[in-house]
Design an enzyme around this catalytic site. Sequence first.
Site, PDB file in Angstrom:
ATOM      1  N   PRO A   1      -0.618   5.112  -6.163  1.00  0.00           N
ATOM      2  CA  PRO A   1      -0.250   3.783  -5.632  1.00  0.00           C
ATOM      3  C   PRO A   1       0.675   3.928  -4.418  1.00  0.00           C
ATOM      4  CG  PRO A   1       0.189   3.952  -7.997  1.00  0.00           C
ATOM      5  CD  PRO A   1      -0.126   5.327  -7.520  1.00  0.00           C
ATOM      6  N   GLU A   2       0.281   3.313  -3.324  1.00  0.00           N
ATOM      7  CA  GLU A   2       1.126   3.299  -2.134  1.00  0.00           C
ATOM      8  C   GLU A   2       1.871   1.969  -2.100  1.00  0.00           C
ATOM      9  OE1 GLU A   2       1.575   5.650   0.102  1.00  0.00           O
ATOM     10  OE2 GLU A   2       0.009   7.100  -0.379  1.00  0.00           O
TER      11      GLU A   2
END
Length: 270
Positions: A2-3
Amino acid sequence: MPELPEVETTRRGLLPHVEGQQVSGVLLRRADLRWPIPPEVASLLPGQRIDSIRRRAKYLLLDTTAGSALLHLGMSGSLRVLPANTPVRTHDHVDISLGNQRVLRFNDPRRFGCLLWQPPGELHPLLARLGPEPLSDDFDGDGLFARSRGRSAPVKTFLMDQVVVVGVGNIYAAEALFIAGISPMRAAGSISRRRYQALADAVKAILAHAIERGGTTLRDFISPDGAPGYFEQELLVYGRDGLPCKRCGRALTQANIGQRTSVWCTHCQR
Ligand SMILES: [Zn+2]
């Protein structure tokens, strides 16, 4: 992984279901994730009202008057709001039960995520040295220019330094440098103010666009069956080694910079 846009989309997806709710219970199915879960999570959180969900870098904070639960999704974590009676699946490590007959459930197969505690009025050590938020007014080309003087590190490494700006991971650094026409190999200290302004603008545009697109996936966070898929990116360079540059058509180049895979166009990026 997840960014920042996925984390911000998670926050926005959780907000209507979690904000203002009272915590009726906390169930920890293991004592640790990446780090041990501090006892305050189970002892102080129940009975508290979740006043807000904030994001700082890639951390989420559930704020209560007793303190804040500090969450990070790590490599593979996801948070979903589910009906309280939803059967538990493998890697569902934490349940925070809410007054609205729902449960905030943290799933993390690889357990690089964390659940920590921040007392009221304090800043957790993990948050203490973080740079500005990329979408805030505190982040701009002038700041990048000033901070980069005298730095010989490659600009891509510089841009991914969480003290310089938070939340610009490998994908977004590669994409922003392409849009700004800057070689990721160039020494950070040798780039002009004008080019840093273009780079800051590119970072903001890419992240804002990704968050905007994330809005269409919000239903995943309340569906028991919905997989928490990460955003499909319309990538310009990342993962496109050897493929034609979308600007000039020449083959893209790949090398490791700061131990991270980097792809760029040697013609369009100088
Ligand atoms: Zn090119």
